[in-house]
Design a protein around this motif. Structure first.
Motif, short mmCIF file in Angstrom:
data_model
loop_
_atom_site.label_atom_id
_atom_site.label_comp_id
_atom_site.label_asym_id
_atom_site.label_seq_id
_atom_site.Cartn_x
_atom_site.Cartn_y
_atom_site.Cartn_z
N ALA A 37 12.05 69.66 63.69
CA ALA A 37 13.13 69.68 64.66
C ALA A 37 14.43 70.16 64.01
CB ALA A 37 13.32 68.30 65.26
N LYS A 38 14.99 71.23 64.55
CA LYS A 38 16.24 71.82 64.07
C LYS A 38 16.16 72.27 62.61
CE LYS A 38 19.09 69.13 67.28
NZ LYS A 38 20.23 68.22 67.43
N GLY A 39 14.94 72.45 62.10
CA GLY A 39 14.78 72.88 60.72
C GLY A 39 14.47 74.35 60.62
N LEU A 40 14.46 74.85 59.40
CA LEU A 40 14.17 76.25 59.14
C LEU A 40 12.67 76.50 59.17
CD1 LEU A 40 16.64 76.89 56.18
CD2 LEU A 40 16.97 77.50 58.60
N ARG A 41 12.30 77.70 59.52
CA ARG A 41 10.89 78.09 59.47
C ARG A 41 10.49 78.31 58.02
NH1 ARG A 41 9.95 82.31 64.52
NH2 ARG A 41 11.24 81.20 66.04
N ARG A 42 9.29 77.85 57.69
CA ARG A 42 8.81 78.01 56.32
C ARG A 42 7.28 77.94 56.30
NH1 ARG A 42 11.08 73.10 57.32
NH2 ARG A 42 10.12 71.20 56.45
N PRO A 43 6.67 78.44 55.23
CA PRO A 43 5.20 78.48 55.18
C PRO A 43 4.60 77.13 54.82
CG PRO A 43 6.12 79.51 53.24
CD PRO A 43 7.28 79.17 54.11
N GLY A 44 3.42 76.90 55.37
CA GLY A 44 2.69 75.68 55.06
C GLY A 44 1.20 75.93 55.16
N VAL A 45 0.44 74.99 54.63
CA VAL A 45 -1.01 75.07 54.65
C VAL A 45 -1.56 73.85 55.38
CG1 VAL A 45 -3.07 74.89 53.19
CG2 VAL A 45 -1.26 76.51 52.60
N ALA A 46 -2.48 74.07 56.30
CA ALA A 46 -3.08 72.96 57.05
C ALA A 46 -4.14 72.27 56.20
CB ALA A 46 -3.70 73.48 58.34
N ILE A 47 -4.03 70.94 56.15
CA ILE A 47 -5.02 70.13 55.45
C ILE A 47 -5.17 68.83 56.23
CG2 ILE A 47 -3.20 69.36 53.86
CD1 ILE A 47 -6.99 69.58 53.01
N GLY A 48 -6.34 68.62 56.83
CA GLY A 48 -6.55 67.44 57.65
C GLY A 48 -5.58 67.37 58.81
N ASP A 49 -4.89 66.24 58.95
CA ASP A 49 -3.90 66.05 60.02
C ASP A 49 -2.50 66.48 59.60
OD1 ASP A 49 -5.93 64.89 61.56
OD2 ASP A 49 -5.52 62.89 60.76
N TYR A 50 -2.39 67.10 58.45
CA TYR A 50 -1.08 67.38 57.87
C TYR A 50 -0.88 68.86 57.54
CZ TYR A 50 -0.72 62.32 57.37
OH TYR A 50 -0.66 60.98 57.63
N ILE A 51 0.37 69.16 57.19
CA ILE A 51 0.75 70.47 56.67
C ILE A 51 1.39 70.25 55.31
CG2 ILE A 51 2.25 72.47 56.96
CD1 ILE A 51 2.06 72.02 59.99
N LEU A 52 0.94 70.98 54.31
CA LEU A 52 1.60 70.96 53.01
C LEU A 52 2.72 71.99 53.03
CD1 LEU A 52 1.84 70.05 50.06
CD2 LEU A 52 0.20 71.87 49.47
N ILE A 110 3.53 66.86 55.87
CA ILE A 110 4.19 66.60 57.15
C ILE A 110 3.11 66.58 58.23
CG2 ILE A 110 5.92 67.40 58.81
CD1 ILE A 110 7.12 69.03 56.43
N GLY A 111 3.16 65.60 59.10
CA GLY A 111 2.17 65.51 60.17
C GLY A 111 2.19 66.73 61.08
N GLN A 112 1.02 67.25 61.42
CA GLN A 112 0.98 68.42 62.29
C GLN A 112 1.59 68.13 63.66
OE1 GLN A 112 -2.41 70.98 62.50
NE2 GLN A 112 -3.22 70.34 60.52
N SER A 113 1.52 66.89 64.10
CA SER A 113 2.08 66.54 65.42
C SER A 113 3.61 66.51 65.39
CB SER A 113 1.54 65.18 65.86
OG SER A 113 1.93 64.16 64.94
N GLU A 114 4.20 66.59 64.23
CA GLU A 114 5.65 66.48 64.09
C GLU A 114 6.35 67.84 63.97
OE1 GLU A 114 6.53 63.90 60.83
OE2 GLU A 114 4.92 62.51 61.35
N VAL A 115 5.60 68.92 64.02
CA VAL A 115 6.19 70.24 63.77
C VAL A 115 5.93 71.19 64.94
CG1 VAL A 115 5.77 69.92 61.31
CG2 VAL A 115 4.16 71.28 62.67
N ARG A 116 6.63 72.29 64.91
CA ARG A 116 6.37 73.40 65.82
C ARG A 116 5.82 74.56 65.02
NH1 ARG A 116 10.81 76.86 69.43
NH2 ARG A 116 9.30 78.31 70.34
N MET A 117 4.75 75.16 65.51
CA MET A 117 4.17 76.31 64.83
C MET A 117 4.74 77.60 65.42
SD MET A 117 2.30 74.92 62.57
CE MET A 117 1.64 76.47 61.93
N HIS A 118 4.85 78.62 64.56
CA HIS A 118 5.42 79.91 64.94
C HIS A 118 4.45 81.02 64.58
CE1 HIS A 118 9.35 77.91 65.46
NE2 HIS A 118 9.04 77.25 64.35
#
Length: 429
Positions: A37-52, A110-118
């Motif tokens: 929320a209101k954060g910058l876009r940045r790369p992450g990797v999906a692992i289980g229920d989370y994003i690294l 970071i939980g995948q449910s807590e972010v927005r994907m772009h």
């Protein structure tokens, strides 16, 4: 494509939700772009229920990767090619499986449910192909019952250039398009909202390393230019399409929106699920030499299971489960392989660029259970489907939500998923 320690079915992650059965076990590790929320876009990797968060984890990664993996788009990273992508995959596999790294890494999950994907990339060009032979045959029969496939289909991978600016990540509302339509009984066309809105089940192919203008990509090297895959929904206004497509092909009926799943599932992650291309029926021509490759025939197919579900507004209000529209497989749907698509695209010297997106075209199987569009399922609107809510559908109505899913599984390998591609129809402006 060879297997290594990252594919080991015994390999496990300490991250919650990454157990076998997840879309994102440690054997997958797809990359994407997210924001809080209101954060910058940045790369992450999906692992289980989370994003690294890769930016926050930079100290654990190779120094030469850091600049490309700190940007809000992945084009520069994709341009590095398969060697760098494979090295990152191996490093991530190590730190997400070895408990020694847990204290340093866990704080960056970071939980995948807590972010927005772009969108993962700035898409310079988007091209849609037509390699689903059963779809091409089914649609052709509606217009040419005696000759559904045109003579060129089995010689050349058919495609057209789509609109890159209207590609969006899963979850974007599908605004019903307006355009010209001409019912068969009308003397003249009219302008208004589409009455025959449809989805199309496709795979998306992400281009990694590009090629120079004027330098075609040989079929034996095409795989080195494919960074990964996603799901793709090429929304289609069938009534607009029928009126406008001759003589130059799709235009406003297609370019209002294309939805994709947000994760780039790497070609390496899919290596255990490569399969031979389906044998060509007796009497079909062999591919021309520039499209012919023994290795591609043996392992150019993708054993990916596909599913499409529909949920109407009434069904959601009544808490009814989505209706399964189709279940099928990608490997039995594609007449041309991903490598053949890439090679043909560049065969005239066209320069593909990192972050370019290519659609396979609608992937239908040869049974009623595996059709990839409502145009086929409803036989052009003549046979509406009945839902558990009592509603009927020939094409999509406002409030309808379509979800594409895909996954790979076979004995001796850990199941991985491609995630979801979701779109809900809203009324025309």
């Amino acid at each position: 494509m060879t297997l290594d320690q990252t594919h080991d079915p015994k390999l496990a992650s300490w991250v919650e939700g990454a157990e076998p059965g997840s879309d994102f076990p440690i054997q997958s590790l797809p990359i994407g772009i997210f924001s809080e929320a209101k954060g910058l876009r940045r790369p992450g990797v999906a692992i289980g229920d989370y994003i690294l968060d890769l930016t926050a984890s930079a100290d654990l990664l190779d120094e030469e990767w850091r600049e490309d993996l700190s940007q809000p788009i992945l084009n520069a990273w994709l341009s590095r090619g398969p060697e760098a992508h494979r090295a990152l995959r191996q490093r991530l596999s190590e730190i997400l499986s070895d408990e020694r790294y847990r204290d340093d890494v866990e704080i960056n999950l970071i939980g995948q449910s807590e972010v927005r994907m772009h969108l993962p990339c700035l898409i310079g060009d988007y091209t849609d192909f037509y390699v689903g032979i059963h779809h091409a045959t089914n649609v052709g029969k509606q217009f040419r019952p005696d000759n559904p496939l045109l003579p060129n289909y089995k010689y050349v991978p058919i495609g057209y250039h789509g609109r890159a600016s209207s590609v969006r990540a899963s979850g974007e509302p599908v605004v019903r398009p307006r355009g010209q339509r001409k019912p068969p009984e009308a003397d003249a066309p009219e302008y208004g909202p589409s009455r025959r809105l449809d989805y199309e089940l496709e795979l998306g192919i992400w281009i990694g390393r590009g090629n120079d203008l004027g330098q075609p990509i040989p079929i034996g090297e095409a795989g080195q230019h494919i960074a990964g895959y996603c799901l793709l929904n090429d929304w289609s206004a069938r009534d607009l399409q029928a009126w406008e497509y001759q003589p130059l092909g799709p235009f406003l009926a297609k370019n209002f929106l294309t939805s994709i799943s947000p994760w780039i599932v790497s070609a390496d992650a899919l290596a255990p699920f490569r399969t031979p291309m389906p044998p060509r029926p007796e009497g079909d021509p062999d591919p021309l030499p520039y499209l012919s490759n023994d290795a591609d025939r043996q392992s150019g197919g993708l054993s990916i299971q596909l599913e499409v579900t529909l949920s109407t507004e009434k069904m959601r209000q009544q808490r009814q489960a989505p209706h399964v529209l189709s279940r099928g497989r990608a490997d039995s749907a594609m007449y041309w392989s991903a490598a053949q698509i890439v090679t043909h695209h560049s065969s005239n010297g066209c320069n593909l660029q990192p972050g370019d997106l290519i659609g396979t075209g609608t992937l239908s199987n040869d049974s009623d259970q595996g059709l990839g569009s409502l145009l086929e399922i409803s036989r052009g609107g003549k046979q509406p489907i009945e839902l558990q809510s009592g509603e009927k559908r020939s094409f999509l109505e406002d409030g309808d939500e379509v979800t594409l899913r895909a996954w790979c599984e076979r004995e001796g390998a850990v199941r991985i998923g491609l995630g979801e591609c979701v779109g809900r129809v809203v009324s025309a402006y």
